[in-house]
Design a protein around this motif. Structure first.
Motif, short mmCIF file in Angstrom:
data_model
loop_
_atom_site.label_atom_id
_atom_site.label_comp_id
_atom_site.label_asym_id
_atom_site.label_seq_id
_atom_site.Cartn_x
_atom_site.Cartn_y
_atom_site.Cartn_z
N PRO A 1 0.81 -1.23 0.00
CA PRO A 1 0.00 0.00 0.00
C PRO A 1 0.84 1.27 0.00
O PRO A 1 0.31 2.35 -0.30
N CYS A 2 2.12 1.14 0.30
CA CYS A 2 3.00 2.33 0.30
C CYS A 2 3.39 2.75 -1.11
O CYS A 2 3.79 3.91 -1.33
N ILE A 3 3.29 1.84 -2.06
CA ILE A 3 3.73 2.13 -3.43
C ILE A 3 2.59 2.73 -4.23
O ILE A 3 1.55 2.08 -4.40
N PRO A 4 2.74 3.95 -4.74
CA PRO A 4 1.67 4.52 -5.56
C PRO A 4 1.55 3.80 -6.89
O PRO A 4 2.53 3.21 -7.38
N ALA A 5 0.38 3.82 -7.45
CA ALA A 5 0.16 3.16 -8.74
C ALA A 5 0.90 3.92 -9.83
O ALA A 5 0.99 5.15 -9.81
N ALA A 6 1.43 3.19 -10.78
CA ALA A 6 2.10 3.81 -11.92
C ALA A 6 1.07 4.14 -12.99
O ALA A 6 0.19 3.32 -13.28
N PRO A 7 1.14 5.31 -13.60
CA PRO A 7 0.21 5.63 -14.67
C PRO A 7 0.47 4.77 -15.90
O PRO A 7 1.60 4.33 -16.14
N MET A 8 -0.57 4.51 -16.65
CA MET A 8 -0.40 3.76 -17.90
C MET A 8 0.44 4.57 -18.87
O MET A 8 0.26 5.78 -19.01
N ALA A 9 1.37 3.89 -19.53
CA ALA A 9 2.21 4.52 -20.54
C ALA A 9 2.86 5.78 -20.01
O ALA A 9 2.77 6.86 -20.60
N ALA A 10 3.54 5.64 -18.85
CA ALA A 10 4.16 6.80 -18.21
C ALA A 10 5.18 7.48 -19.12
O ALA A 10 5.31 8.70 -19.12
N PHE A 11 5.89 6.68 -19.90
CA PHE A 11 6.94 7.22 -20.76
C PHE A 11 6.55 7.09 -22.23
O PHE A 11 6.07 6.05 -22.67
N SER A 12 6.77 8.15 -22.97
CA SER A 12 6.60 8.10 -24.41
C SER A 12 7.95 7.98 -25.11
O SER A 12 8.00 7.83 -26.33
N CYS A 13 9.02 8.03 -24.33
CA CYS A 13 10.38 7.95 -24.87
C CYS A 13 10.84 6.50 -24.94
O CYS A 13 10.19 5.60 -24.41
N PRO A 14 11.98 6.24 -25.59
CA PRO A 14 12.53 4.89 -25.59
C PRO A 14 12.88 4.43 -24.18
O PRO A 14 13.45 5.18 -23.40
N VAL A 15 12.50 3.20 -23.85
CA VAL A 15 12.80 2.61 -22.54
C VAL A 15 13.53 1.29 -22.78
O VAL A 15 13.01 0.39 -23.42
N SER A 16 14.75 1.21 -22.27
CA SER A 16 15.57 0.02 -22.45
C SER A 16 15.83 -0.63 -21.11
O SER A 16 16.28 0.03 -20.16
#
Length: 274
Positions: free
Chosen positions: A198-213
């Protein structure tokens, strides 16, 4: 040029900024659990001097150069390190970027919570190395026995005795504060922990539009490639490219979880940012 810097945030952080002569981008490298920022100085200098990428490295709150008291008195959690401190370091860097593209880089813990940052659409590039939602059962044997002993035997005994986990027990070369160890254990012994803590906030969908490696090493027993491949759990809806490397590709005998950033393994550094 290299300078020691103080990063303002929820807690003061101490780091080092390696500034390129003619930078084409700026990067922050968030370190692994229990790894002092000086360990990354050779890689940061390489980025600045040969790749024209200015690089910030730093220590999480109450650790390494950022420590301000006895380790037994530390109240910081792993989430404080992996989310609040990585955001503060990024904010410091962005304030000095002068319009240059901003790269987020994370080693192990340093890449876990980046999708939960603010203003994620402003990032030009994300690179994580040996990062993934690892569970105890992901570790190969006999290393899994070592990890189970840390989580369920020697770690709890150290906590009861000292209030923290000494470096002689963790095997990381650094003492691990009590609250960090407790949350770290909970994450690594809970399947799908991002949705269950419960301490971890939810991540938004498609947080990054940049390249993610997301980079894995074949001989990494701490966060094996199959755990790195599950980074989609931490970066939901984001198009991540998993780059699976082997030491043999670079004429190296072994690399493992930590040593990708050692200067003797510099042959693989161009692949990390390719």
């Amino acid at each position: 040029m290299t300078q020691t810097v103080t990063i303002d945030g929820p807690a003061p952080l101490t780091g080092t900024f390696f500034e390129a002569d003619t930078p084409r981008a700026v990067a922050v490298l968030n370190g692994a659990t229990g790894v002092p920022h000086r360990f990354y100085r050779h890689f940061a200098a390489w980025l600045a001097e040969t790749q024209d990428v200015s690089c910030l490295i730093y220590d999480y709150r109450d650790f390494g150069a950022s420590a301000c008291g006895p380790v037994r008195d530390v109240t910081a959690s792993m989430l404080d390190w992996g989310l609040s401190d990585t955001q503060a370091a990024r904010d410091w860097l962005e304030a000095r970027a002068n319009g240059l593209p901003v790269w987020l880089m994370g080693h192990s813990l340093g890449g876990l919570m980046l999708a939960r940052h603010q203003r994620t659409q402003d990032i030009a590039r994300v690179i994580t190395v040996c990062t993934g939602p690892v569970h105890t059962t992901d570790h190969p044997w006999p290393f899994q026995a070592t990890v189970r002993a840390l989580w369920f035997v020697v770690g709890p005994l150290s906590m009861a005795t000292f209030g923290y986990v000494p470096k002689q027990v963790s095997g990381l070369g650094s003492d691990i504060p009590g609250p960090v160890f407790k949350q770290w254990k909970r994450w690594c012994t809970t399947r799908g922990y991002p949705a269950k803590d419960p301490c971890i906030p939810a991540a938004p969908m498609a947080a990054f539009s940049c390249p993610v490696s997301t980079v894995s090493l074949s001989d990494d027993t701490s966060v094996p490639p199959n755990a790195v491949a599950r980074m989609t759990e931490l970066y939901p809806g984001t198009n991540t490219e998993h780059l699976a490397l082997t030491p043999q590709q670079f004429g190296l005998k072994k690399v493992g979880h930590i040593d990708a950033f050692r200067p003797e393994n510099a042959k693989l550094w161009p692949a990390l940012i390719a």
